[in-house]
Design an enzyme around this catalytic site. Structure first.
Site, PDB file in Angstrom:
ATOM      1  N   ARG A  62       0.839  -1.195   0.000  1.00  0.00           N
ATOM      2  CA  ARG A  62       0.000   0.000   0.000  1.00  0.00           C
ATOM      3  C   ARG A  62       0.874   1.243   0.000  1.00  0.00           C
ATOM      4  O   ARG A  62       0.560   2.254  -0.619  1.00  0.00           O
ATOM      5  CB  ARG A  62      -0.930   0.017   1.230  1.00  0.00           C
ATOM      6  CG  ARG A  62      -1.904   1.223   1.214  1.00  0.00           C
ATOM      7  CD  ARG A  62      -2.681   1.365   2.512  1.00  0.00           C
ATOM      8  NE  ARG A  62      -1.833   1.772   3.611  1.00  0.00           N
ATOM      9  CZ  ARG A  62      -1.540   1.014   4.665  1.00  0.00           C
ATOM     10  NH1 ARG A  62      -2.031  -0.206   4.779  1.00  0.00           N
ATOM     11  NH2 ARG A  62      -0.750   1.465   5.620  1.00  0.00           N
ATOM     12  N   TYR A 112     -17.186  17.412 -14.898  1.00  0.00           N
ATOM     13  CA  TYR A 112     -17.559  16.006 -15.018  1.00  0.00           C
ATOM     14  C   TYR A 112     -18.543  15.655 -13.902  1.00  0.00           C
ATOM     15  O   TYR A 112     -18.379  16.076 -12.755  1.00  0.00           O
ATOM     16  CB  TYR A 112     -16.293  15.151 -14.933  1.00  0.00           C
ATOM     17  CG  TYR A 112     -16.534  13.695 -14.632  1.00  0.00           C
ATOM     18  CD1 TYR A 112     -17.398  12.931 -15.421  1.00  0.00           C
ATOM     19  CD2 TYR A 112     -15.899  13.078 -13.569  1.00  0.00           C
ATOM     20  CE1 TYR A 112     -17.616  11.593 -15.139  1.00  0.00           C
ATOM     21  CE2 TYR A 112     -16.109  11.741 -13.280  1.00  0.00           C
ATOM     22  CZ  TYR A 112     -16.970  11.001 -14.070  1.00  0.00           C
ATOM     23  OH  TYR A 112     -17.196   9.677 -13.786  1.00  0.00           O
ATOM     24  N   ASP A 131      -7.492  19.265 -14.130  1.00  0.00           N
ATOM     25  CA  ASP A 131      -7.813  17.926 -14.612  1.00  0.00           C
ATOM     26  C   ASP A 131      -7.416  17.872 -16.083  1.00  0.00           C
ATOM     27  O   ASP A 131      -8.027  18.519 -16.930  1.00  0.00           O
ATOM     28  CB  ASP A 131      -9.310  17.655 -14.434  1.00  0.00           C
ATOM     29  CG  ASP A 131      -9.699  16.229 -14.799  1.00  0.00           C
ATOM     30  OD1 ASP A 131      -9.008  15.622 -15.644  1.00  0.00           O
ATOM     31  OD2 ASP A 131     -10.708  15.732 -14.260  1.00  0.00           O
ATOM     32  N   LYS A 186      -8.651   6.750 -19.015  1.00  0.00           N
ATOM     33  CA  LYS A 186      -8.993   7.310 -20.314  1.00  0.00           C
ATOM     34  C   LYS A 186      -7.796   7.256 -21.275  1.00  0.00           C
ATOM     35  O   LYS A 186      -7.300   6.179 -21.564  1.00  0.00           O
ATOM     36  CB  LYS A 186      -9.533   8.729 -20.130  1.00  0.00           C
ATOM     37  CG  LYS A 186     -10.585   8.875 -19.015  1.00  0.00           C
ATOM     38  CD  LYS A 186     -11.772   7.948 -19.157  1.00  0.00           C
ATOM     39  CE  LYS A 186     -12.945   8.278 -18.248  1.00  0.00           C
ATOM     40  NZ  LYS A 186     -12.703   8.183 -16.808  1.00  0.00           N
TER      41      LYS A 186
END
Length: 380
Positions: free
Chosen positions: A49, A102, A174, A199
């Site tokens: 982690r 978004y 972004d 994406k």
């Protein structure tokens, strides 16, 4: 010598494996690591982690592509956004967000962060004066997408960076729609870059992920602490898939742009379309800014239909090559109705999108086949 973009995409953070000589970064599917003695870790590896070699390779590559110094990879774009907000904001703070953000980002602010005490104001991020008017004495972050999702508005990153520094806030950009190949916000004055690596960065619709990239050492330390503390990290396999996608980012983006320009040219001659939203068009209100800060104009197109919402839905339902589905940025072309799909969470809010809007993610298929599919879907 500064290496070119494609060279960095293939090599940054990805030396040959020192044990076997493998030229592809291995998938380190391990949760924990041998320590040489109590408190003596090998190269800082303690628990996956906190740090994993496959994820570290991705993080170093992303930082190199965005011309930052530190990258952080997450399980999704929203996991990256949530971690960022917890790291740089406190209850009572205020954030300016796009008035056409978004839908998932809006939901995070409206339904999650607001319950934690974070306030926000939507503003037209293409208008610096409108952003300035939305600022309060509690504003700590100006959060922009450029191009925005789904209306493809353009923010002047350099101008908003000046405003953010003037008020003592951070500028978050972004960069999902543009990708690092087309736009590098840190070089224009942004403080933090956000990606949904699902994406264009991953590019093959086979992995979900997110990322944050920064230059500032203090912010990097804060993000690293929160990434480890909150734990929404990218798995080794997801990091490996994303790295594989990155290697072809430059050539893919060129084809996405080529095909999008062909589709825009075809759409421009249609009487059944009332508006085409694409920053490569000279009549787009953000064209000059986009031309100054982007290499090309991307593979995303939004259009509004004169026939209204039902016409938009009918076109979505008739395409065959353009897959009806959410997400974007993959090698295959996608079509969607934002109001009913990706942006349904904005219904009834100031961010509600027009019902007659279609969003196209233009893939890398043969352009003639894409045009033929659109022609039959529009009823020609």
């Amino acid at each position: 010598m500064t290496e070119g973009f494609s060279t960095r995409a293939i090599h940054a953070g990805q030396p040959a494996d020192p044990v076997t000589g493998a030229v592809v970064t291995p998938i380190y599917a391990t949760s924990t690591y041998l320590q040489d003695a109590v408190g003596q870790m090998r190269n800082g590896y303690e628990y996956s982690r906190t740090k994993n070699p496959t994820r570290l390779a991705l993080e170093e590559c992303l930082a190199a592509l965005e011309e930052g110094t530190h990258g952080f990879a997450f399980a999704s774009g929203l996991a990256a956004e949530d971690t960022l907000l917890r790291a740089i904001c406190s209850p009572g703070d205020h954030v300016v967000i796009p008035n056409d953000a978004y839908g998932g980002t809006y939901r995070l602010f409206a339904k999650v962060a607001s319950r934690w005490g974070l306030n926000y104001t939507p503003a037209a991020i293409s208008d610096v004066d409108a952003v300035r008017a939305a600022v309060t004495d509690k504003t700590t972050v100006i959060w922009v997408e450029t191009p925005t999702n789904p209306l493809l508005n353009i923010a002047d990153i350099e101008a908003l960076g000046v405003l953010a520094r003037e008020i003592g806030a951070k500028l978050v950009v972004d960069n999902t729609f543009a990708s690092p190949y087309l736009q590098r916000p840190l070089t224009l004055g942004a403080d933090v870059i956000v990606h949904s690596t699902t994406k264009y960065v991953g590019g093959h619709s086979d992995v979900v992920g997110g990322a944050l990239i920064v230059k500032d050492e203090e912010m990097a330390a804060e993000l690293g602490f929160h990434q480890n503390s909150m734990g929404a990290v990218a798995s080794p396999f997801d990091a490996w898939l994303t790295l594989r996608g990155i290697k072809t980012l430059a050539v893919r983006m060129e084809r996405h742009c080529d095909n999008a320009e062909r589709v825009v040219e075809w759409l421009a001659g249609r009487n059944d379309i009332s508006e085409i939203r694409y920053p490569g068009l000279t009549e787009h209100p953000g064209h000059k800014v986009a031309a100054a800060q982007m290499r090309r104009f991307g593979g995303m197109i939004s259009v509004r239909l004169r026939g209204g919402e039902q016409s938009a839905i009918d076109v979505c339902n008739r395409t065959k090559l353009f897959t009806l589905g959410e997400s974007l940025g993959g090698v295959e072309s996608l079509i969607e109705h934002p109001g009913r799909m990706t942006h349904a969470s904005t219904e009834g809010s100031p961010l509600e999108v027009p019902g007659d809007l279609l969003r196209l993610s233009v893939g890398i298929e043969d352009a003639e086949d894409l045009l033929a599919d659109l022609s039959q879907a529009f009823g020609d």
